[in-house]
Design an enzyme around this catalytic site. Structure first.
Site, PDB file in Angstrom:
ATOM      1  N   HIS A 136       0.749  -1.112  -0.001  1.00  0.00           N
ATOM      2  CA  HIS A 136      -0.016   0.009  -0.053  1.00  0.00           C
ATOM      3  C   HIS A 136       0.814   1.238  -0.161  1.00  0.00           C
ATOM      4  O   HIS A 136       2.061   1.302   0.301  1.00  0.00           O
ATOM      5  CB  HIS A 136      -0.945   0.055   1.314  1.00  0.00           C
ATOM      6  CG  HIS A 136      -2.043  -0.955   1.029  1.00  0.00           C
ATOM      7  ND1 HIS A 136      -2.125  -2.176   1.309  1.00  0.00           N
ATOM      8  CD2 HIS A 136      -3.425  -0.689   0.758  1.00  0.00           C
ATOM      9  CE1 HIS A 136      -3.190  -2.837   1.331  1.00  0.00           C
ATOM     10  NE2 HIS A 136      -4.068  -1.875   0.632  1.00  0.00           N
ATOM     11  N   LYS A 140      -0.630   4.870   4.906  1.00  0.00           N
ATOM     12  CA  LYS A 140      -1.648   4.037   5.377  1.00  0.00           C
ATOM     13  C   LYS A 140      -1.307   3.717   6.934  1.00  0.00           C
ATOM     14  O   LYS A 140       0.069   3.544   7.254  1.00  0.00           O
ATOM     15  CB  LYS A 140      -1.573   2.474   4.818  1.00  0.00           C
ATOM     16  CG  LYS A 140      -2.791   1.338   5.300  1.00  0.00           C
ATOM     17  CD  LYS A 140      -2.936   0.322   4.330  1.00  0.00           C
ATOM     18  CE  LYS A 140      -3.677  -0.598   5.054  1.00  0.00           C
ATOM     19  NZ  LYS A 140      -4.985  -0.127   4.970  1.00  0.00           N
TER      20      LYS A 140
END
Lengths: 250, 250, 250, 250
Positions: A136, A140
């Site tokens: 990701h 995050k």
């Protein structure tokens, strides 16, 4: 000439809601009859004749929204998180009194992601080893991702009773072998430039199966939202997970 | 018609040694003049007129083997591990007295792996984020792999003075973000079916560069061994790492 | 306290130009002194005291823009296409009369893409086989991509004199083995959801090296533009390709 | 203590047969009662009390072998190619007279490959674009591979009635866009070092699903052979494809 399906969006000003308003408005078989923000009254849904709502609000309000819809015979497609076991039980009880109404609660609307998780769970029992790599963007805050946790849980359940994956590791640096989630190693990469990606690696002597999903932007959620809206009216009761609406037989 | 290069293999009965005997024997520009096992005398090398030795023995004997070779003016290509700083210093001192003789100590003969590590180190300073995923067969006892540790070290050195990679992680399961090796996250996958594989992921806003090496079997080491044998005679002194023999200028 | 570098953007209203105006404006070591559209006069550059121009215009105007800059002692970083051999020769001649001025003509500003192509060309001669897969969005009108063509050309040049890659193909469907570009097979995938991606696969017995670049959006070009602007003043004469500005020695 | 399943291998001297003899001999729930070469009599099967045969012979003899087995009430697991429509029809007719006997004809015993093809076909209708990349060793004489042809056929069938994948290509070098197999682009890579690999790429706006299978060596076929042997006795009649024996429901 078929009737257009009358749809309303709740949480229409958010990022997902804005995209949903656009996608539903562009669908030839639907009519967007209401787009509600935080302060708008739910009565608008009835006045507008909505047949399906798409709830993309926040955990604090989604339960009341869905309850209102069901009590008025409006089907609901829900992308909001926060539906724990207690809420789901209460909703199931409510739906028993409204047997013609359908609710879909979908933690993930990206068809590709839903399919990837489904396939990984199906394949898991046929391989000696399974590991998950999720990748990701670096903004995050949680590791592993919710999708990876759910995928690991499904894989673990599918492998119940099978021997553990072989692993001769004797010495390892802390963290090298990832997090163990229900016994499945999960590795979380955070890399500038990325969005949301997941690879499930399945191996047996002589072969490897890799199932990878890449989510590049929120456009990926809209086909799943549309599929949900089109299908929910034909599936009375509660469905959890978009895969329940996919045709995945033989 | 050029002379054949006279080569000897030490550790000829081991897995790598057996492959080297075969590869050197098949090379049109070389003549395999000796293949020594554990109990054979090093004097055989002189009797056979070896110009280059390939040492694929064990840490306990490699130093004596190489010392013998250098003292007899024989070049050495060494794949055996165990060359710590002390041994390297002693070897450098010995080579100073034999200025025409060359020694290559190569922890890795797979050209692709050497190139992958080299490229990753070169690229590292141009990206915001770098992480390493290494994947091996499940019989491997150490995590991360030696190649991953060395790659992380080179990447870290190349990024000295640059800001750390962005990472907003607030909550993480133990191990999810991998092992931190000189500040570079390293993730170790152990999967049935695999052999030895490594991916370096480099990311910046809007883009990703991925450098992956797959080693499927020991055949991958032989081109590097041959390159070492052909080159060592023209590179007097000590060279550590096969990349020192590769042509990687602009 | 160092002086800020005075920079001007030509083609400031285009997609790339807009992004460049934003990136240069945000750079702490630069001052954006002019942002010219199609109808603005080049004299503005002199009035504004520009030290470097970034030309992101169109093939029809880029040559005149760069000529004006060089004649006024302004360095130029050029992302516009259309610089054929004739134009390059004329520019080289002009620069000979202005020996302190630098021009960079860069067909690609994505550092990752430039590095990927550079590494692929360096590695190509060490492997038996090389093929290219490029993957783009389905709105792309030409196949293969310009980057793939250039990569194939560099790979082919690096392999001059080496044997052709082994290929026992006897029967093949039309197109299955890709396009042959200077003898290098190139495969073009066009897939909804993708942006711009390229993989160079290099193989030898027992191993594979894969160099992949993913371009997700135009943000990827800006670090290269900034690097060009910062470097061009120290590199008099003509440089073609951003890799000329990268530090890729041993 | 359960009875051991009595199994015989036909074609026991071939590469696949040798591996099967070893795998069946090692299985705790089976007894290898016969291993026949080209010149051995089929009567041996009856004498040895075989309950299941594994036919890994050649197209010229497989039909007679299977017919003999069925006529003697012996189940058959068949990996040999050459079963065209005529042969399959004759076998179906024969099995109608022996309703308790089962035959599995499996063009591919690698579970991962079978699963990958199955998943790709299931997912195909949910995406705008689908392309196949298959990668093999350079000694392969046909392009695309048989597995890729079959995968393309299944994908095409699953997408019947859907719009064609978007593709704005106007100018393309010959072969760049691959071979069109039932409308699905297939790209064949031939690379030294590889064995047998296939990637199915599925894309829609904002997302990509990739299903990849790597076959590293023939060990990958044995779990599928064992699964076939264990299952065939409970599946009377003809089954084509190992996926018919896999548990792939919801």
């Amino acid at each position: 000439m078929s009737e257009l399906l009358k749809v309303a969006v709740l949480g229409a000003k958010g990022r997902m809601g804005t995209a949903a308003v656009e996608a539903l408005g562009a669908a030839a078989d639907m009519e967007l009859v209401a787009a509600l923000g935080r302060t708008d009254s739910l009565d608008t849904l009835v006045d507008a004749g909505a047949e399906v709502i798409v709830d993309l609000t926040v955990p604090a309000s989604t339960e009341a929204n869905v309850r209102f819809a069901v009590e008025h015979g409006i089907h609901a497609v829900v992308g909001t998180t926060g539906w724990d076991a207690g809420r789901l039980a209460a909703l199931t009880a409510l739906l028993a009194k409204h047997p013609a109404t359908g609710v879909l609660i979908a933690p993930n609307f990206a068809l590709g992601s839903v399919l990837a998780t489904h396939f990984a769970a199906q394949a898991a029992k046929y391989f000696d080893s399974v590991e998950i790599i999720e990748l990701h963007h670096p903004r995050k805050v949680d590791s592993p991702s919710g999708t990876a946790l759910r995928t690991a849980q499904l894989i673990s359940a599918a492998r119940a009773g099978l021997p553990a994956a072989p692993d001769a590791t004797e010495t390892a640096l802390d963290g090298a072998r990832g997090a163990s989630v229900h016994g499945v190693p999960v590795h979380s990469v955070r890399l500038a430039g990325l969005v949301a990606h997941q690879e499930v690696l399945l191996g047996s002597p002589g072969e490897q199966l890799t199932i990878r999903h890449d989510s590049f932007n929120h456009a990926s959620f809209m086909p799943g939202v549309l599929l949900g809206v089109r299908t929910v009216g034909t599936r009375p009761g509660l469905t959890v997970g978009l895969d329940g609406y996919l045709d995945l037989e033989g």
